[in-house]
Design an enzyme around this catalytic site. Structure first.
Site, PDB file in Angstrom:
ATOM      1  N   ILE A   1      30.314   1.565  10.584  1.00 42.85           N
ATOM      2  CA  ILE A   1      31.182   2.736  10.747  1.00 42.85           C
ATOM      3  C   ILE A   1      31.375   3.503   9.443  1.00 42.85           C
ATOM      4  CG2 ILE A   1      32.394   1.911  12.785  1.00 42.85           C
ATOM      5  CD1 ILE A   1      34.685   0.982  10.990  1.00 42.85           C
ATOM      6  N   GLY A   2      30.883   2.957   8.328  1.00 41.32           N
ATOM      7  CA  GLY A   2      31.024   3.670   7.067  1.00 41.32           C
ATOM      8  C   GLY A   2      30.228   3.012   5.969  1.00 41.32           C
TER       9      GLY A   2
ATOM     10  N   GLY B   1      29.923   3.228   1.502  1.00 37.10           N
ATOM     11  CA  GLY B   1      30.445   3.803   0.269  1.00 37.10           C
ATOM     12  C   GLY B   1      29.779   3.197  -0.941  1.00 37.10           C
ATOM     13  N   GLY B   2      30.354   3.483  -2.097  1.00 38.57           N
ATOM     14  CA  GLY B   2      29.780   3.038  -3.350  1.00 38.57           C
ATOM     15  C   GLY B   2      29.797   1.534  -3.548  1.00 38.57           C
ATOM     16  N   MET B   3      30.753   0.841  -2.929  1.00 41.17           N
ATOM     17  CA  MET B   3      30.849  -0.604  -3.154  1.00 41.17           C
ATOM     18  C   MET B   3      30.539  -1.433  -1.928  1.00 41.17           C
ATOM     19  SD  MET B   3      33.877  -1.250  -5.914  1.00 41.17           S
ATOM     20  CE  MET B   3      34.627  -2.367  -4.822  1.00 41.17           C
TER      21      MET B   3
ATOM     22  N   VAL C   1      31.034  -0.718   5.732  1.00 46.21           N
ATOM     23  CA  VAL C   1      32.137  -1.079   6.618  1.00 46.21           C
ATOM     24  C   VAL C   1      31.608  -1.123   8.046  1.00 46.21           C
ATOM     25  CG1 VAL C   1      34.446  -0.487   7.442  1.00 46.21           C
ATOM     26  CG2 VAL C   1      33.802   0.021   5.073  1.00 46.21           C
TER      27      VAL C   1
ATOM     28  N   LYS D   1      34.601  -4.954   5.680  1.00 45.93           N
ATOM     29  CA  LYS D   1      33.935  -4.346   4.534  1.00 45.93           C
ATOM     30  C   LYS D   1      33.164  -5.431   3.801  1.00 45.93           C
ATOM     31  CE  LYS D   1      34.672  -1.312   0.583  1.00 45.93           C
ATOM     32  NZ  LYS D   1      35.652  -0.443  -0.101  1.00 45.93           N
TER      33      LYS D   1
ATOM     34  N   ASP E   1      41.376   7.883  -6.056  1.00 47.97           N
ATOM     35  CA  ASP E   1      40.303   8.478  -5.257  1.00 47.97           C
ATOM     36  C   ASP E   1      40.853   8.998  -3.927  1.00 47.97           C
ATOM     37  OD1 ASP E   1      37.669   9.309  -4.779  1.00 47.97           O
ATOM     38  OD2 ASP E   1      37.088   7.401  -3.887  1.00 47.97           O
TER      39      ASP E   1
END
Length: 168
Positions: A11-12, A14-16, A19, A34, A127
Site C-alpha cells: 500500500i506504500g 518510502g525511503g526506509m 508498507v 512496515k 517531514d
C-alpha cells in the site's frame, strides 16, 4: 513473516521501507506492516533509524498519531505492525478545490494537537506533508479524522542529543 501475519498487498513505499496491508491472525485484524527493504537491511544507520521510528511512535499515544502494535524481525528483515488507516493520505484527497472552512479547520486542529503532543514529549516530526497525514475513511466527510504517520525523519530531543539525522 512469523505465522501471525499474512501480507495481502503493498500500500506504500518510502525511503526506509515498504508498507503492506496485512492480516494479523492472532488478533483477527488488518494492520499496516512496515518492513525495511532488503537492500537496506544491512545498513546499520538505516536500521537504527527504523528502530528509532518504531520506538518513538510507540511512545506517542495520541488519537491523531498512528499507533504501533508490534515490532520484530523475520528472515533478517525488520518490521513493525501499526494501525491501518483505510482512507488514504491527505495528498490523495486534495484536488486543488478548497475544502469547506469547518472541515479544513477541523483537520488542521487535529494535526496541530498531535504535533503539540509530540513536541511536548521532545519529538519533532520533520517531514509533515499531506502524504504523511492519513485520513480515516468516514461515511460522513465532515467528520474525517487525521493521523500523523511516518516518523522516520523525526528528531528526538528528549534523549541523547546525538541525532539519527543531521542538518544538510
Amino acid at each position: 513473516l512469523d505465522t501471525d501475519y499474512v501480507i495481502l498487498e503493498e500500500i506504500g513505499r518510502g525511503g526506509m521501507g515498504v508498507v503492506y496491508r496485512a492480516w494479523q491472525q492472532g488478533l483477527n485484524r488488518h494492520v499496516a506492516l512496515k518492513m525495511m527493504r532488503t537492500i537496506d537491511s544491512k545498513n546499520e544507520s538505516l536500521l537504527a533509524r527504523f528502530r528509532a521510528e518504531a520506538a518513538v511512535v510507540a511512545s506517542l499515544r495520541h488519537p491523531n498519531i498512528v499507533q504501533i502494535y508490534d515490532y520484530g524481525e523475520h528472515d533478517g528483515l525488520t518490521y513493525f505492525a501499526m494501525e491501518l488507516i483505510e482512507g488514504g493520505t491527505l495528498a490523495t484527497r486534495t484536488s486543488g478545490v478548497p475544502w469547506p472552512d469547518r472541515q479544513a479547520a477541523s483537520l488542521i486542529a487535529q494535526v496541530a494537537a498531535a504535533v503539540d503532543f509530540a513536541h511536548q514529549r521532545g519529538v519533532v516530526h520533520r517531514d509533515l506533508k499531506p502524504a504523511n497525514l492519513l485520513v480515516s475513511s468516514a461515511s460522513d466527510p465532515t467528520s474525517l479524522e487525521i493521523k500523523i504517520a511516518d516518523f522516520g525523519l523525526a528528531r528526538i530531543f528528549r534523549d541523547d542529543p546525538s541525532a539519527n539525522t543531521q542538518t544538510g
